[in-house]
Design an enzyme around this catalytic site. Structure first.
Site, mmCIF file in Angstrom:
data_model
loop_
_atom_site.group_PDB
_atom_site.id
_atom_site.type_symbol
_atom_site.label_atom_id
_atom_site.label_comp_id
_atom_site.label_asym_id
_atom_site.label_seq_id
_atom_site.Cartn_x
_atom_site.Cartn_y
_atom_site.Cartn_z
ATOM 1 N N SER A 149 0.825 -1.199 0.000
ATOM 2 C CA SER A 149 0.000 0.000 0.000
ATOM 3 C C SER A 149 0.866 1.258 0.000
ATOM 4 O O SER A 149 1.857 1.345 0.725
ATOM 5 C CB SER A 149 -0.892 -0.002 1.242
ATOM 6 O OG SER A 149 -1.681 1.169 1.277
ATOM 7 N N CYS B 247 -0.055 3.609 10.381
ATOM 8 C CA CYS B 247 0.626 4.702 9.678
ATOM 9 C C CYS B 247 1.481 5.493 10.665
ATOM 10 O O CYS B 247 0.980 6.029 11.649
ATOM 11 C CB CYS B 247 -0.373 5.618 8.997
ATOM 12 S SG CYS B 247 0.451 6.906 8.042
ATOM 13 N N ASN C 174 9.285 8.706 4.575
ATOM 14 C CA ASN C 174 8.169 9.420 3.985
ATOM 15 C C ASN C 174 7.215 9.881 5.056
ATOM 16 O O ASN C 174 7.073 9.253 6.107
ATOM 17 C CB ASN C 174 7.438 8.550 2.943
ATOM 18 C CG ASN C 174 6.359 7.696 3.560
ATOM 19 O OD1 ASN C 174 5.230 8.150 3.778
ATOM 20 N ND2 ASN C 174 6.681 6.447 3.866
ATOM 21 N N ILE D 83 5.739 -5.536 7.814
ATOM 22 C CA ILE D 83 5.575 -4.391 8.688
ATOM 23 C C ILE D 83 5.293 -3.122 7.877
ATOM 24 O O ILE D 83 5.592 -3.061 6.698
ATOM 25 C CB ILE D 83 6.837 -4.133 9.558
ATOM 26 C CG1 ILE D 83 8.067 -3.849 8.685
ATOM 27 C CG2 ILE D 83 7.111 -5.310 10.460
ATOM 28 C CD1 ILE D 83 9.324 -3.458 9.436
ATOM 29 N N GLY E 251 12.369 0.517 2.912
ATOM 30 C CA GLY E 251 13.456 0.153 2.015
ATOM 31 C C GLY E 251 14.370 -0.912 2.618
ATOM 32 O O GLY E 251 14.161 -1.361 3.757
ATOM 33 N N LYS F 205 -3.296 2.222 -2.403
ATOM 34 C CA LYS F 205 -3.005 3.263 -1.425
ATOM 35 C C LYS F 205 -4.128 3.273 -0.374
ATOM 36 O O LYS F 205 -5.305 3.108 -0.716
ATOM 37 C CB LYS F 205 -2.949 4.611 -2.144
ATOM 38 C CG LYS F 205 -2.775 5.834 -1.247
ATOM 39 C CD LYS F 205 -1.357 5.991 -0.752
ATOM 40 C CE LYS F 205 -1.226 7.093 0.299
ATOM 41 N NZ LYS F 205 0.038 7.011 1.058
HETATM 42 C C1 LIG Z 1 5.795 6.761 0.275
HETATM 43 C C2 LIG Z 1 5.141 5.656 1.038
HETATM 44 C C3 LIG Z 1 3.778 5.695 1.289
HETATM 45 C C4 LIG Z 1 3.162 4.680 2.005
HETATM 46 N N1 LIG Z 1 1.815 4.726 2.209
HETATM 47 C C5 LIG Z 1 1.210 3.704 2.864
HETATM 48 C C6 LIG Z 1 -0.201 3.669 3.032
HETATM 49 O O1 LIG Z 1 -0.920 4.542 2.555
HETATM 50 N N2 LIG Z 1 -0.744 2.645 3.715
HETATM 51 C C7 LIG Z 1 0.002 1.640 4.239
HETATM 52 O O2 LIG Z 1 -0.548 0.720 4.840
HETATM 53 N N3 LIG Z 1 1.344 1.622 4.087
HETATM 54 C C8 LIG Z 1 1.965 2.629 3.415
HETATM 55 N N4 LIG Z 1 3.322 2.596 3.245
HETATM 56 C C9 LIG Z 1 4.107 1.518 3.854
HETATM 57 C C10 LIG Z 1 4.395 0.392 2.876
HETATM 58 O O3 LIG Z 1 3.217 -0.196 2.425
HETATM 59 C C11 LIG Z 1 5.302 -0.654 3.509
HETATM 60 O O4 LIG Z 1 4.634 -1.232 4.597
HETATM 61 C C12 LIG Z 1 6.613 -0.097 3.998
HETATM 62 O O5 LIG Z 1 7.103 0.865 3.099
HETATM 63 C C13 LIG Z 1 7.684 -1.174 4.198
HETATM 64 O O6 LIG Z 1 7.943 -1.863 3.024
HETATM 65 P P1 LIG Z 1 9.136 -1.466 2.001
HETATM 66 O O7 LIG Z 1 10.374 -1.362 2.835
HETATM 67 O O8 LIG Z 1 9.203 -2.576 1.020
HETATM 68 O O9 LIG Z 1 8.772 -0.177 1.378
HETATM 69 C C14 LIG Z 1 3.937 3.613 2.499
HETATM 70 C C15 LIG Z 1 5.312 3.570 2.248
HETATM 71 C C16 LIG Z 1 5.914 4.566 1.522
HETATM 72 C C17 LIG Z 1 7.389 4.492 1.279
#
Ligand SMILES: Cc1cc2nc3c(=O)[nH]c(=O)nc-3n(C[C@H](O)[C@H](O)[C@H](O)COP(=O)(O)O)c2cc1C
Ligand SMILES: Cc1cc2nc3c(=O)[nH]c(=O)nc-3n(C[C@H](O)[C@H](O)[C@H](O)COP(=O)(O)OP(=O)(O)OC[C@H]3O[C@@H](n4cnc5c(N)ncnc54)[C@H](O)[C@@H]3O)c2cc1C
Ligand SMILES: Cc1cc2nc3c(=O)[nH]c(=O)nc-3n(C[C@H](O)[C@H](O)[C@H](O)COP(=O)(O)OP(=O)(O)OC[C@H]3O[C@@H](n4cnc5c(N)ncnc54)[C@H](O)[C@@H]3O)c2cc1C
Ligand SMILES: Cc1cc2nc3c(=O)[nH]c(=O)nc-3n(C[C@H](O)[C@H](O)[C@H](O)COP(=O)(O)O)c2cc1C
Ligand code: FES
Ligand code: FES
Lengths: 311, 281, 311, 281
Positions: free
Chosen positions: A24, A132, A72, A193, A219, A48
């Site tokens: 998301s 969030c 973010n 997570i 990341g 999203k």
């Molecule tokens: C720019 C951005 C916006 C995000 N918006 C949401 C969101 O709206 N809802 C949500 O549940 N997670 C949101 N996340 C979290 C991601 O879904 C994910 O859980 C988190 O980034 C960890 O995974 P990753 O390291 O692969 O990015 C967002 C992450 C990023 C970087």
């Protein structure tokens, strides 16, 4: 082994072509990836996070970079549930599995939203964003308090008959009790997570880089933390787990599956390489083949432990 | 928001090979990439580039790609072929310093073209392009295209002569070219806004279209001057970006009418009046 | 500004030449850095955590690498307090500030250990490691439960009159309450953060990389998390804070000072560059000079906030 | 634990310049570094090397330096001068693949020399060196030194001929050299232990000193064979390391007598009997 490998898995009652979802907030509403990726190559995507009304996010700057990570503070900017159902969903190609993410400030918000989304035949499941890390109220509070979380999930469950997934916050002392209350309250699956609450400072201006001061770290930097939490949660509950956090390659994805995840989500890496999710799906298949697994689903929990682990 | 002609090709994600990486002095570099299947770009569009990510080892520090204007080479590749695309940049932070180190034969990861192109001037309008620092890179193809049909003035500003990126290329266009440097080492001593002032003073409203790209304070100043003169002012914003194609929502810019606009998708080109300059960091 | 800059700071009642310390477990007992760094160039060092008796650590593998980070599961292997006092301390050059770290499985252990260390004239302060993320009992339990922590600090405080510092665990839902109980229980300063509980998997062997399964993540990857916690803790308490987590450059160190840290510790980067701590001390001075600060101490908390921050 | 002559210089931390980086076939590379102020090394000592860390941009992925034996060039630098130090490695993981990419003129961060050197053989002993894969790199200087005073046999093993690293250099030593490859492409078909067997069978206990460096299973096997034959066996272990100078405690190896030893400081050279082979990962 060279026979065909079965890639399909079932997560929270949702049949998926393969275990690769996208996270998301990192995949828009799906259509943005049209030029880069046939969405039918992956298991599905999580949209999203939506709110009942359209919502603006935080003022800029909203993003910052850190070693092997990014921060973010977007804060659930979204088009609202109506526009999602009426404009975004119909525009998606047939056969794409959509999981809708919902966000609210109180359990009623969540319940109404989840019910509306769950009623759509194009929505395969609903993910509750209870985590969030940079919204003033709602979200993370639920994700940090087991009693609040249990109450939230129970309320939503009452209104949603379809697959219900809870996305947990990593900003907790122990993840297992949080997973347990989700299971008790009737969730069909758990995603973890979300981003980790963080901060970055600009030493030249002596100000926080993010206008919101705090943001969420995501990341590759957070991958070992996410992996640990997936492993701990998977030992605590029987409902399936979707692993997310720093996944950048098929090997990373396999690590989460071995630690007990049934599916995984690709997040931040989508920005770096918009074809990543497809490449990861292919790579998991290749891994299964190379290691003699006839079903990708058999990778789940296939970690071997030499000794009694320390939890 | 600005209208613009439709994008003439969907963005691609590819590994582009470095053909040349020429140091231009003043920390500037002109990078020539050979891009397979390049769909072409409109003047004003940009690409996301990750340097060093696709060497023998995937390295996640720095993690994010960087937005870079397509400086020259917007022609689409022949079927199955490649196009040379040029990028002008200055080695300042982690991403651009890595880009400065890439050598011919190495490959960089690239997504593009992204964003919208510049909206055309009125048929009888004079065109004035104002570039500051590397912002100048966004303007070259647009200057080239406008110069075919209308009178074009180009005003370039930088701290010192060496930092006037792409100067030789602009000179070769044969348009009215004026420079300002903060140390006086080339052209007028001072800022580029000093060059703009007389131009705006002379212009009848409606007779001129202004296109500006450069540091935020410079764009803000130009925009205010244009508004005072009743001249239409188009800016190309340079926000930080994570994705470049509308999914991270990181590049949001506050709008005069309230709310935010995504610079990578609705922009980077805006009518200056639509941007809430006070809300920009 | 070009006048001389005063680099000295006082942390937890300990006068330091400059705010740069090195982190426990990353600097041995000090002498190992002899070939690389004159210890009098930095504020001081924190020794490897000590126990009452010498102690072996976990079986190998004990370390793993991750994007911009490393995992370790050493588990407080140390020579014991006697050998430290009798062999290591006397071997150090004059004028080196030594902070001794202590670890135990119950408050009595900690109290006895801290008292013995504190009694040595060569020990400037004692740091309680209440946060080791990979020891079966002790350590992290104290660091995760405010009541246990308060009791621990109080007990140690009774036995230690000299500077007493508590090192907190990042593996908590909220850091502020943990900082608050330390202050209430009489600690003179707080160090944070310790490594973050994590896991890494070898997909070829399908086993955890670490024999201990879980380990602690450290290095640049965790810096934004550490920075956030330092900022949150510094807003919650009045006692000084020592920031640690992923510091790799003088700019990184300055970020922690701006967010409220009085001193900082250099950890994992010592392995990568054994001269790092000295270079960081020089760089902080240069930063203060460039930005017109006449005292490095004035950097502490000098972060400017535009808006009411979201905590 | 093994005795060894004292280290003849304190370790230094420096930026070493790449003089040459020669691909040797089979994924192997011979890297020649120009090291300012090199204090010299004993045969068996190693250095910690970070590739790509000190380019224009500090990048923390991969984070840790890698231990590498000093292959050739243990002479100290003249006052104020530099010494050329050679490293032999195979590009396998992130660190070594980055090292494989470094080009002449680039610099790598280096700490060393570290660890202890090989203990000498008895004055009348024959010496047998057994190298597997890149483990061979640890043995060259030792072979050179031993060959001055006693009869030396060198047994090298690899998967295929191309992977016999440093073969030409060992050939030039003029010692008794035998090879084994798993595909039979050079020397005996099979493992290097097959070459060792007859040598041990012939040897009287006390007449031979064995020095082994290679993959753990190979060292374990050699060690068992030596123990059975009553022959002294010295191994050079290749554990993962974070620091290389005794502060992270990450390189611990379990000892027969109980407890752990730090491979980077007490080792990497051990009497095979002192190592608890069952406890090694
Ligand atoms: C720019 C951005 C916006 C995000 N918006 C949401 C969101 O709206 N809802 C949500 O549940 N997670 C949101 N996340 C979290 C991601 O879904 C994910 O859980 C988190 O980034 C960890 O995974 P990753 O390291 O692969 O990015 C967002 C992450 C990023 C970087
Ligand atoms: C549409 C568009 C076109 C552009 N065209 C060009 C061009 O043609 N030529 C050119 O030279 N530049 C151009 N830019 C600007 C260019 O993208 C930036 O200068 C570039 O991102 C700087 O990257 P860097 O790696 O050198 O700097 P860095 O300082 O490493 O980085 C910028 C990155 O780091 C983050 N960041 C920025 N500041 C901070 C901070 N203080 N603390 C923490 N993180 C921070 C951001 O997320 C961003 O991703 C353009 C920008 C846009 C939006
Ligand atoms: C004293 C000594 C001398 C040596 N001499 C030589 C030599 O001369 N030539 C040579 O080629 N090699 C030598 N080695 C071995 C060499 O250090 C390793 O092969 C090298 O570290 C591999 O690095 P890599 O980056 O290629 O592999 P990688 O797989 O990237 O890495 C090894 C590093 O990653 C970590 N790691 C290892 N496995 C895993 C895993 N499965 N999951 C997560 N993390 C992991 C470790 O912490 C280690 O730092 C020596 C080793 C020692 C101890
Ligand atoms: C190998 C290793 C061993 C450590 N041992 C200790 C220890 O004994 N006591 C302690 O309080 N912290 C210990 N730490 C944690 C560090 O002191 C520090 O808090 C942590 O690594 C975060 O800082 P860094 O990212 O700069 O390394 C250890 C860290 C590492 C990497
Ligand atoms: S840069 Fe990601 S939405 Fe614009
Ligand atoms: S590698 Fe750090 S102690 Fe040996």
């Amino acid at each position: 082994m060279s026979g065909p490998v079965e890639t399909a898995v079932e997560f929270a009652g949702i049949p998926l072509r393969n275990p690769v979802l996208t996270a998301s907030g990192t995949f828009g509403y799906g259509s943005e990836f049209g030029p880069f990726l046939d969405l039918r190559r992956i298991g599905g995507f999580v949209g999203k996070s939506l709110t009942l009304e359209p919502r603006f996010g935080n003022p800029p700057p909203r993003i910052a970079e850190s070693p092997a990570g990014m921060l973010n503070a977007i804060s659930i900017e979204n088009i609202g549930v109506d526009a999602f159902l009426e404009e975004k969903l119909p525009a998606l190609p047939e056969g794409v599995v959509v999981i809708a993410s919902c966000f609210g400030t109180d359990p009623d918000d969540y319940a109404r939203l989840a019910a509306r989304l769950s009623d759509s035949p194009r929505v395969s499941g609903v993910e509750i964003n209870a985590s969030c890390p940079h919204v003033k109220s709602g979200g993370i509070e639920f994700g940090q308090d087991p009693e609040l979380l249990k109450d939230l999930v129970r309320r939503v469950r009452e209104h949603v008959s379809g697959p219900l997934i809870v996305k947990l916050s990593p900003n907790v002392t122990r993840i297992a009790p949080m997973a347990e209350v989700c299971q008790e309250a009737g969730a069909d699956g758990i995603t973890l997570i979300n981003a980790i609450q963080s901060m970055e400072v600009d030493v030249e201006t002596r100000r926080p880089v993010l206008a919101n001061v705090l943001g969420g770290l995501s990341g590759p930097a957070i991958r070992p933390i996410a992996l640990r939490m997936v492993w701990q949660a998977s030992r605590a509950v029987d409902i399936p787990i979707c692993g997310v956090g720093g996944i950048a390659s098929a090997e990373d994805a396999v690590k989460f599956l071995l630690c007990g995840a049934t599916a995984i989500q690709v997040g931040t890496i989508n920005y770096v390489n918009p074809m990543a999710a497809g490449e990861i799906a292919d790579g998991i298949l290749a891994y299964a083949q190379r290691h003699g697994f006839s079903r990708v689903a058999d990778l789940t929990g296939a970690l071997e432990l030499d000794r009694a682990p320390v939890s | 928001m600005t209208e613009s002609p439709p994008v003439n090709g969907l963005p691609i994600r590819t590994l582009a090979e470095v053909v040349e990486n020429r140091a231009e002095g003043g920390g500037g570099f002109c990078l020539t990439l050979s891009v397979p299947g390049w769909p072409g770009a409109l003047p004003g569009q940009f690409v996301m580039i990750s340097a060093g990510a696709c060497a023998a080892v995937e390295r996640w520090d720095p993690l994010l790609p960087r937005p870079m204007a397509v400086y020259r080479g917007h022609r689409p590749a022949e079927a199955g072929g490649t196009t040379e695309v040029q990028i002008l940049f200055k080695a300042t932070g982690a991403g651009t310093r890595l880009l400065a180190e890439t050598a011919p034969g190495q490959r960089v990861r690239m997504v593009g073209p992204l964003g919208v192109g510049f909206p055309p001037p009125g048929p009888d309008q004079r065109v004035c392009l104002v570039g500051g620092g590397t912002g100048t890179a966004s303007l070259y193809e647009w200057a080239l295209q406008c110069a075919r049909t209308q009178p074009v003035s180009v005003l370039l500003g930088a701290r010192r002569a060496q930092e006037l990126v792409g100067l030789a290329d602009f000179e070769a266009l044969g348009v009215d070219l004026r420079c300002a440097t903060e140390d006086g080492s080339r052209g007028t001593l001072g800022r580029v806004t000093a060059l703009l002032e007389p131009l705006l003073a002379e212009a009848e409203p409606g007779e001129l279209s202004l296109y500006v790209c450069g540091p935020t304070p410079m764009m803000r100043a130009c925009s205010q001057m244009a508004v005072r003169s009743g001249v239409r002012c188009i800016v190309s914003l340079e926000n930080n970006m994570a994705c470049g194609f509308g999914v991270c929502l990181g590049c949001a810019v506050p709008m005069t009418e309230g709310g935010f606009s995504l610079v990578c998708r609705a922009g980077p080109i805006y009518d200056a009046r639509d941007v809430d300059w006070a809300g920009l960091p």
